[in-house]
Motif scaffolding. Sequence first.
Motif, PDB file in Angstrom:
ATOM      1  N   ILE A 290       0.829  -1.107  -0.103  1.00  0.00           N
ATOM      2  CA  ILE A 290      -0.088  -0.077  -0.049  1.00  0.00           C
ATOM      3  C   ILE A 290       0.792   1.359  -0.078  1.00  0.00           C
ATOM      4  CG2 ILE A 290      -1.702   1.326   1.371  1.00  0.00           C
ATOM      5  CD1 ILE A 290      -3.023  -1.256   2.138  1.00  0.00           C
ATOM      6  N   LEU A 291       2.051   1.394   0.925  1.00  0.00           N
ATOM      7  CA  LEU A 291       2.704   2.505   0.807  1.00  0.00           C
ATOM      8  C   LEU A 291       3.544   2.563  -0.400  1.00  0.00           C
ATOM      9  CD1 LEU A 291       4.058   2.351   4.634  1.00  0.00           C
ATOM     10  CD2 LEU A 291       2.205   3.663   3.631  1.00  0.00           C
ATOM     11  N   ARG A 292       3.721   1.407  -1.076  1.00  0.00           N
ATOM     12  CA  ARG A 292       4.547   1.540  -2.270  1.00  0.00           C
ATOM     13  C   ARG A 292       3.704   2.045  -3.425  1.00  0.00           C
ATOM     14  NH1 ARG A 292       3.884  -1.050  -7.126  1.00  0.00           N
ATOM     15  NH2 ARG A 292       2.204  -2.242  -6.263  1.00  0.00           N
ATOM     16  N   ILE A 293       2.498   1.659  -3.422  1.00  0.00           N
ATOM     17  CA  ILE A 293       1.549   2.589  -4.424  1.00  0.00           C
ATOM     18  C   ILE A 293       1.496   4.247  -3.904  1.00  0.00           C
ATOM     19  CG2 ILE A 293      -1.118   2.828  -4.996  1.00  0.00           C
ATOM     20  CD1 ILE A 293      -1.113  -0.088  -4.763  1.00  0.00           C
ATOM     21  N   LEU A 294       1.244   4.330  -2.716  1.00  0.00           N
ATOM     22  CA  LEU A 294       0.953   5.931  -2.231  1.00  0.00           C
ATOM     23  C   LEU A 294       2.212   6.590  -2.514  1.00  0.00           C
ATOM     24  CD1 LEU A 294      -1.042   5.338   1.013  1.00  0.00           C
ATOM     25  CD2 LEU A 294      -1.986   6.012  -1.416  1.00  0.00           C
ATOM     26  N   GLN A 295       3.334   6.166  -2.462  1.00  0.00           N
ATOM     27  CA  GLN A 295       4.507   6.821  -2.778  1.00  0.00           C
ATOM     28  C   GLN A 295       4.778   7.165  -4.262  1.00  0.00           C
ATOM     29  OE1 GLN A 295       7.378   4.419  -0.932  1.00  0.00           O
ATOM     30  NE2 GLN A 295       6.928   4.839   1.209  1.00  0.00           N
ATOM     31  N   LYS A 296       4.101   6.616  -5.153  1.00  0.00           N
ATOM     32  CA  LYS A 296       4.297   7.009  -6.616  1.00  0.00           C
ATOM     33  C   LYS A 296       3.945   8.487  -6.885  1.00  0.00           C
ATOM     34  CE  LYS A 296       4.762   2.618  -7.882  1.00  0.00           C
ATOM     35  NZ  LYS A 296       6.132   2.230  -8.510  1.00  0.00           N
ATOM     36  N   GLU A 297       4.725   8.895  -7.875  1.00  0.00           N
ATOM     37  CA  GLU A 297       4.482  10.277  -8.174  1.00  0.00           C
ATOM     38  C   GLU A 297       3.412  10.560  -8.610  1.00  0.00           C
ATOM     39  OE1 GLU A 297       6.735  13.884 -10.955  1.00  0.00           O
ATOM     40  OE2 GLU A 297       7.555  11.745 -10.746  1.00  0.00           O
ATOM     41  N   GLU A 298       2.853   9.689  -9.434  1.00  0.00           N
ATOM     42  CA  GLU A 298       1.589   9.803 -10.215  1.00  0.00           C
ATOM     43  C   GLU A 298       0.470   9.952  -9.336  1.00  0.00           C
ATOM     44  OE1 GLU A 298       2.863   5.687 -11.032  1.00  0.00           O
ATOM     45  OE2 GLU A 298       3.647   7.547 -11.099  1.00  0.00           O
ATOM     46  N   VAL A 299       0.465   8.968  -8.295  1.00  0.00           N
ATOM     47  CA  VAL A 299      -0.595   9.074  -7.185  1.00  0.00           C
ATOM     48  C   VAL A 299      -0.686  10.304  -6.497  1.00  0.00           C
ATOM     49  CG1 VAL A 299      -1.223   7.925  -4.906  1.00  0.00           C
ATOM     50  CG2 VAL A 299      -0.477   6.623  -7.084  1.00  0.00           C
ATOM     51  N   ARG A 300       0.659  10.967  -6.118  1.00  0.00           N
ATOM     52  CA  ARG A 300       0.537  12.284  -5.322  1.00  0.00           C
ATOM     53  C   ARG A 300       0.046  13.196  -6.069  1.00  0.00           C
ATOM     54  NH1 ARG A 300       0.674  10.517  -0.627  1.00  0.00           N
ATOM     55  NH2 ARG A 300       1.409  12.554   0.104  1.00  0.00           N
ATOM     56  N   GLU A 301       0.457  13.304  -7.519  1.00  0.00           N
ATOM     57  CA  GLU A 301      -0.407  14.319  -8.182  1.00  0.00           C
ATOM     58  C   GLU A 301      -1.784  14.188  -8.526  1.00  0.00           C
ATOM     59  OE1 GLU A 301       1.854  14.002 -12.180  1.00  0.00           O
ATOM     60  OE2 GLU A 301       3.508  14.616 -11.544  1.00  0.00           O
ATOM     61  N   CYS A 302      -2.403  12.757  -8.349  1.00  0.00           N
ATOM     62  CA  CYS A 302      -3.821  12.455  -8.183  1.00  0.00           C
ATOM     63  C   CYS A 302      -4.479  13.046  -7.319  1.00  0.00           C
ATOM     64  CB  CYS A 302      -3.942  11.016  -8.804  1.00  0.00           C
ATOM     65  SG  CYS A 302      -5.697  10.789  -8.684  1.00  0.00           S
ATOM     66  N   LEU A 303      -3.648  12.776  -5.843  1.00  0.00           N
ATOM     67  CA  LEU A 303      -4.477  13.029  -4.871  1.00  0.00           C
ATOM     68  C   LEU A 303      -4.651  14.607  -4.641  1.00  0.00           C
ATOM     69  CD1 LEU A 303      -2.652  10.803  -2.308  1.00  0.00           C
ATOM     70  CD2 LEU A 303      -4.859  10.585  -3.110  1.00  0.00           C
ATOM     71  N   SER A 304      -3.344  15.417  -5.057  1.00  0.00           N
ATOM     72  CA  SER A 304      -3.507  16.859  -5.165  1.00  0.00           C
ATOM     73  C   SER A 304      -4.864  17.352  -6.198  1.00  0.00           C
ATOM     74  CB  SER A 304      -2.382  17.303  -5.652  1.00  0.00           C
ATOM     75  OG  SER A 304      -2.238  18.905  -5.857  1.00  0.00           O
ATOM     76  N   TYR A 305      -5.073  16.632  -7.144  1.00  0.00           N
ATOM     77  CA  TYR A 305      -5.958  17.371  -8.127  1.00  0.00           C
ATOM     78  C   TYR A 305      -7.295  16.992  -7.576  1.00  0.00           C
ATOM     79  CZ  TYR A 305      -8.688  17.678 -12.382  1.00  0.00           C
ATOM     80  OH  TYR A 305      -9.595  18.010 -13.356  1.00  0.00           O
TER      81      TYR A 305
END
Length: 351
Positions: A290-305
């Motif tokens: 789960i943390l591997r997924i959440l650390q992805k750059e594209e995931v961080r961008e999606c959460l921000s969007y």
Amino acid sequence: MKNYKVSIITCLYNVSRFLPAGLDCLLNQTYPNLEIIIIDDGSTDDSVEKCRKVAAHDARIKIYSKENGGLGSARNWGLDYATGDFIYFYDVDDRIELTLVERNVQLMDKHNLDLIIFGFYVYDEKFHTTDSLQFQETLIESNEKLRGIYMDKLLLVRYGNGFAWNKFYRRSFIEAHHLRFENQRIQQDEVFNLKFYPKLQRVYLSPDILYHYFIYDTGNTRSRFIPDRYEIYLSIFQHLMTFSKEWGIQDERFKQYAYSRFYAGITNSILYNAFHPNAPYSNVERKKDILRILQKEEVRECLSYIQENQPMGIETYLYWRAFTQMSYRQIVLWKNLFNTLRLLKQKMFRK
């Protein structure tokens, strides 16, 4: 009208309970010039045996077996074997109108089309509901016109437009543009269809409702563990963004659609896939994945969007915050709480 041949491609993977009844609506089509290509995708039940019994009485049926590789690769096998003028993809756990092929062949011949999109009924087994989607009749004779109606008449309609089974394809168009499915195990259809739209000139939105789509309680994409589920959702998101650039889509709603789909995929990968009973994880391994997924750059961008562009209810917000803070502890806490509340609600509803 010319006696066109139609290749119907249907794929098997442990669908015995739908056979042979699921084939009847193919065998009884009012248009007879068919080749029915059945691809056995490594079934371990008696699906193939049931189909062979039917094929013994109908020479139009051709059966090919392969190792299990998912629906995309199975359909590609079907395309490689197809010899018809037109292609139709059918899922054996659904049903079609007996006039589906005849009606679409007539339209293909009349308007010289490369693609027909038609409506469908939706039956939800879990919620015991029935719905339908019907398109307004539209003849499209240029790619520019197709792009102009894409958002409102195709992308943002109920249930989306990613299916292959409510479309009738010209095979020469598929082959001329070397179009094939990708080998992802879920949501293959949408990516396949995305490859079409920038190339299409002649498309018909049919007002006919010809397909019966069944949503089974045990048949949705959450019902099984898929090791690369997150990577599949990421690939779909990347395809969507590439598609919008290549086709010159400027509408902000497309970006919202793509990010919403991706965020739903992230949530699905974490809350359902990682905790699936068949997931081969210890608690430590689950947390790590789960943390591997959440650390992805594209995931961080999606959460921000999502934070900046979409309203969130309390449940969505609590999960979003847990994802943003990369808090495995909060994820487990909220998951247990909301699951308990849903169970209580179901018990109260039964009373």
